[in-house]
Design an enzyme around this catalytic site. Structure first.
Site, PDB file in Angstrom:
ATOM      1  N   LYS A   1       0.822  -1.201   0.000  1.00 27.08           N
ATOM      2  CA  LYS A   1       0.000   0.000   0.000  1.00 27.08           C
ATOM      3  C   LYS A   1       0.859   1.254   0.000  1.00 27.08           C
ATOM      4  O   LYS A   1       0.356   2.355  -0.188  1.00 27.08           O
ATOM      5  CB  LYS A   1      -0.881   0.018   1.272  1.00 27.08           C
ATOM      6  CG  LYS A   1      -1.846  -1.136   1.373  1.00 27.08           C
ATOM      7  CD  LYS A   1      -2.543  -1.073   2.760  1.00 27.08           C
ATOM      8  CE  LYS A   1      -3.307  -2.339   3.035  1.00 27.08           C
ATOM      9  NZ  LYS A   1      -3.771  -2.420   4.429  1.00 27.08           N
ATOM     10  N   GLY A   2       2.144   1.084   0.236  1.00 27.46           N
ATOM     11  CA  GLY A   2       3.026   2.224   0.482  1.00 27.46           C
ATOM     12  C   GLY A   2       3.095   3.228  -0.659  1.00 27.46           C
ATOM     13  O   GLY A   2       3.267   4.423  -0.428  1.00 27.46           O
TER      14      GLY A   2
ATOM     15  N   GLU B   1       7.563   2.231  -6.294  1.00 29.33           N
ATOM     16  CA  GLU B   1       7.727   1.792  -4.905  1.00 29.33           C
ATOM     17  C   GLU B   1       7.819   3.006  -3.993  1.00 29.33           C
ATOM     18  O   GLU B   1       8.312   4.060  -4.398  1.00 29.33           O
ATOM     19  CB  GLU B   1       9.023   0.995  -4.766  1.00 29.33           C
ATOM     20  CG  GLU B   1       8.853  -0.498  -4.960  1.00 29.33           C
ATOM     21  CD  GLU B   1       9.515  -1.280  -3.835  1.00 29.33           C
ATOM     22  OE1 GLU B   1       8.954  -1.290  -2.710  1.00 29.33           O
ATOM     23  OE2 GLU B   1      10.583  -1.850  -4.066  1.00 29.33           O
ATOM     24  N   ASP B   2       7.408   2.833  -2.750  1.00 28.36           N
ATOM     25  CA  ASP B   2       7.552   3.911  -1.779  1.00 28.36           C
ATOM     26  C   ASP B   2       9.020   4.125  -1.414  1.00 28.36           C
ATOM     27  O   ASP B   2       9.538   5.228  -1.465  1.00 28.36           O
ATOM     28  CB  ASP B   2       6.702   3.640  -0.519  1.00 28.36           C
ATOM     29  CG  ASP B   2       6.912   2.247   0.076  1.00 28.36           C
ATOM     30  OD1 ASP B   2       7.721   1.455  -0.472  1.00 28.36           O
ATOM     31  OD2 ASP B   2       6.271   1.942   1.092  1.00 28.36           O
TER      32      ASP B   2
ATOM     33  N   ASP C   1      14.920  -0.310   0.239  1.00 29.94           N
ATOM     34  CA  ASP C   1      15.759  -0.476   1.424  1.00 29.94           C
ATOM     35  C   ASP C   1      16.799  -1.558   1.121  1.00 29.94           C
ATOM     36  O   ASP C   1      17.818  -1.276   0.492  1.00 29.94           O
ATOM     37  CB  ASP C   1      14.826  -0.827   2.588  1.00 29.94           C
ATOM     38  CG  ASP C   1      15.507  -0.976   3.919  1.00 29.94           C
ATOM     39  OD1 ASP C   1      16.535  -0.326   4.138  1.00 29.94           O
ATOM     40  OD2 ASP C   1      15.019  -1.743   4.771  1.00 29.94           O
TER      41      ASP C   1
ATOM     42  N   LYS D   1      17.322   4.124   0.227  1.00 28.18           N
ATOM     43  CA  LYS D   1      18.349   3.928   1.264  1.00 28.18           C
ATOM     44  C   LYS D   1      19.455   3.077   0.638  1.00 28.18           C
ATOM     45  O   LYS D   1      19.553   1.872   0.912  1.00 28.18           O
ATOM     46  CB  LYS D   1      17.754   3.191   2.470  1.00 28.18           C
ATOM     47  CG  LYS D   1      16.724   3.957   3.290  1.00 28.18           C
ATOM     48  CD  LYS D   1      16.191   3.065   4.422  1.00 28.18           C
ATOM     49  CE  LYS D   1      15.267   3.801   5.352  1.00 28.18           C
ATOM     50  NZ  LYS D   1      14.611   2.888   6.321  1.00 28.18           N
TER      51      LYS D   1
ATOM     52  N   PHE E   1      13.629   4.993  10.429  1.00 32.10           N
ATOM     53  CA  PHE E   1      12.357   4.421   9.990  1.00 32.10           C
ATOM     54  C   PHE E   1      11.422   5.572   9.650  1.00 32.10           C
ATOM     55  O   PHE E   1      11.150   6.438  10.483  1.00 32.10           O
ATOM     56  CB  PHE E   1      11.762   3.508  11.068  1.00 32.10           C
ATOM     57  CG  PHE E   1      10.632   2.695  10.521  1.00 32.10           C
ATOM     58  CD1 PHE E   1      10.890   1.578   9.731  1.00 32.10           C
ATOM     59  CD2 PHE E   1       9.305   3.057  10.750  1.00 32.10           C
ATOM     60  CE1 PHE E   1       9.850   0.836   9.184  1.00 32.10           C
ATOM     61  CE2 PHE E   1       8.264   2.325  10.205  1.00 32.10           C
ATOM     62  CZ  PHE E   1       8.545   1.214   9.426  1.00 32.10           C
TER      63      PHE E   1
ATOM     64  N   ARG F   1       0.039   6.379   7.527  1.00 26.57           N
ATOM     65  CA  ARG F   1       0.070   6.503   6.068  1.00 26.57           C
ATOM     66  C   ARG F   1      -0.509   7.846   5.621  1.00 26.57           C
ATOM     67  O   ARG F   1      -0.132   8.378   4.589  1.00 26.57           O
ATOM     68  CB  ARG F   1      -0.774   5.400   5.413  1.00 26.57           C
ATOM     69  CG  ARG F   1      -0.217   4.004   5.533  1.00 26.57           C
ATOM     70  CD  ARG F   1      -0.944   3.081   4.558  1.00 26.57           C
ATOM     71  NE  ARG F   1      -0.787   1.683   4.895  1.00 26.57           N
ATOM     72  CZ  ARG F   1       0.245   0.921   4.542  1.00 26.57           C
ATOM     73  NH1 ARG F   1       1.225   1.439   3.854  1.00 26.57           N
ATOM     74  NH2 ARG F   1       0.301  -0.351   4.876  1.00 26.57           N
TER      75      ARG F   1
HETATM   76  P1  5GP Z   1      13.182  -3.799   0.848  1.00 28.72           P
HETATM   77  O1  5GP Z   1      12.633  -5.060   0.232  1.00 28.72           O
HETATM   78  O2  5GP Z   1      13.845  -2.883  -0.155  1.00 28.72           O
HETATM   79  O3  5GP Z   1      14.057  -4.085   2.028  1.00 28.72           O
HETATM   80  O4  5GP Z   1      12.000  -3.056   1.491  1.00 28.72           O
HETATM   81  C1  5GP Z   1      11.019  -2.473   0.767  1.00 28.72           C
HETATM   82  C2  5GP Z   1       9.803  -2.254   1.625  1.00 28.72           C
HETATM   83  O5  5GP Z   1      10.110  -2.190   3.015  1.00 28.72           O
HETATM   84  C3  5GP Z   1       9.211  -0.924   1.285  1.00 28.72           C
HETATM   85  O6  5GP Z   1       8.341  -1.020   0.189  1.00 28.72           O
HETATM   86  C4  5GP Z   1       8.509  -0.560   2.577  1.00 28.72           C
HETATM   87  O7  5GP Z   1       7.241  -1.134   2.614  1.00 28.72           O
HETATM   88  C5  5GP Z   1       9.378  -1.194   3.653  1.00 28.72           C
HETATM   89  N1  5GP Z   1      10.297  -0.210   4.270  1.00 28.72           N
HETATM   90  C6  5GP Z   1      11.633  -0.124   4.139  1.00 28.72           C
HETATM   91  N2  5GP Z   1      12.136   0.915   4.845  1.00 28.72           N
HETATM   92  C7  5GP Z   1      11.075   1.508   5.427  1.00 28.72           C
HETATM   93  C8  5GP Z   1      10.919   2.669   6.258  1.00 28.72           C
HETATM   94  O8  5GP Z   1      11.859   3.393   6.638  1.00 28.72           O
HETATM   95  N3  5GP Z   1       9.641   2.972   6.650  1.00 28.72           N
HETATM   96  C9  5GP Z   1       8.564   2.228   6.267  1.00 28.72           C
HETATM   97  N4  5GP Z   1       7.364   2.628   6.704  1.00 28.72           N
HETATM   98  N5  5GP Z   1       8.668   1.137   5.473  1.00 28.72           N
HETATM   99  C10 5GP Z   1       9.905   0.783   5.062  1.00 28.72           C
END
Ligand code: 5GP
Length: 184
Positions: free
Chosen positions: A46-47, A103-104, A107, A135, A156, A169
């Site tokens: 949903k991000g 994507e939001d 990470d 990030k 975060f 959100r």
């Molecule tokens: P990744 O697979 O790149 O580790 O993570 C992607 C997902 O992790 C993002 O789409 C998001 O939903 C969540 N995420 C990663 N970092 C953060 C953060 O700082 N805050 C929030 N709310 N979600 C995060």
């Protein structure tokens, strides 16, 4: 009056105006790279709900853009579960289309890596990724992110679609969350 009104929501990193400016910049770059091809923006729920909607409206009207969404679950609370699961798939035919994953935040990159594989099998003409927040120092896999709005600090982040346990959100800005204070 301070816009910070919720327990645990700390420093505002990016205001609503700064987000709007970054989204316009992303839309400009997309329109420059794909001026006349059919684009499908695939928002990751949903991000990226708000980002996808705002990005679509920031594209010049002559861009032939369609919208689709999919949902994945990869995160439990404030820590990555490390495993990506598809919860809801796209409904449009992506074959021959220029697909942009929206994507939001990227990470570790695991979600994006999974989505590139999943959507790549639909035979799109091209596949790109766009995220509001990046990030880069947190990557555990080598994955390409073509368009990023902001590099963000190791914190975060919540707001503008990003949640902590489904909360925050709706905040119009992006802020750091002190997870312990938010639960206190
Ligand atoms: P990744 O697979 O790149 O580790 O993570 C992607 C997902 O992790 C993002 O789409 C998001 O939903 C969540 N995420 C990663 N970092 C953060 C953060 O700082 N805050 C929030 N709310 N979600 C995060």
């Amino acid at each position: 009056m301070s816009p910070v009104t919720r327990a645990g929501v700390g420093a505002i990193l990016f205001t609503a105006d700064e987000i709007a400016e970054a989204v316009s910049g992303l839309a400009e770059r997309l329109a420059r790279d794909l001026p006349s091809e059919p684009i499908v923006l695939v928002g990751v729920l949903k991000g990226a709900l708000f980002l996808t909607a705002d990005l679509a409206r920031a594209l010049p009207p002559q861009v032939d853009a369609r919208l689709d969404y999919l949902a994945v679950s990869s995160y439990a609370g404030a820590r990555s579960a490390g495993e990506v699961r598809l919860v809801q798939d796209v409904s449009l035919d992506l074959a021959g289309k220029h697909v942009v994953i929206v994507e939001d935040i990227v990470d570790t990159g695991l979600t994006l890596q999974y989505l590139r594989g999943h959507l790549g099998r639909r035979k799109p003409a091209s596949l790109r990724a766009c995220a509001l927040l990046d990030k880069p120092y947190r990557r555990s896999v080598d994955v390409t992110l073509e368009y990023a709005g902001f590099a963000c600090p190791d914190a975060f982040i919540v707001g503008y679609g990003l949640d902590y346990q489904e909360l925050y959100r709706n905040l119009p800005y992006l802020a750091k969350l002190d997870v312990r204070a938010s639960e206190g």
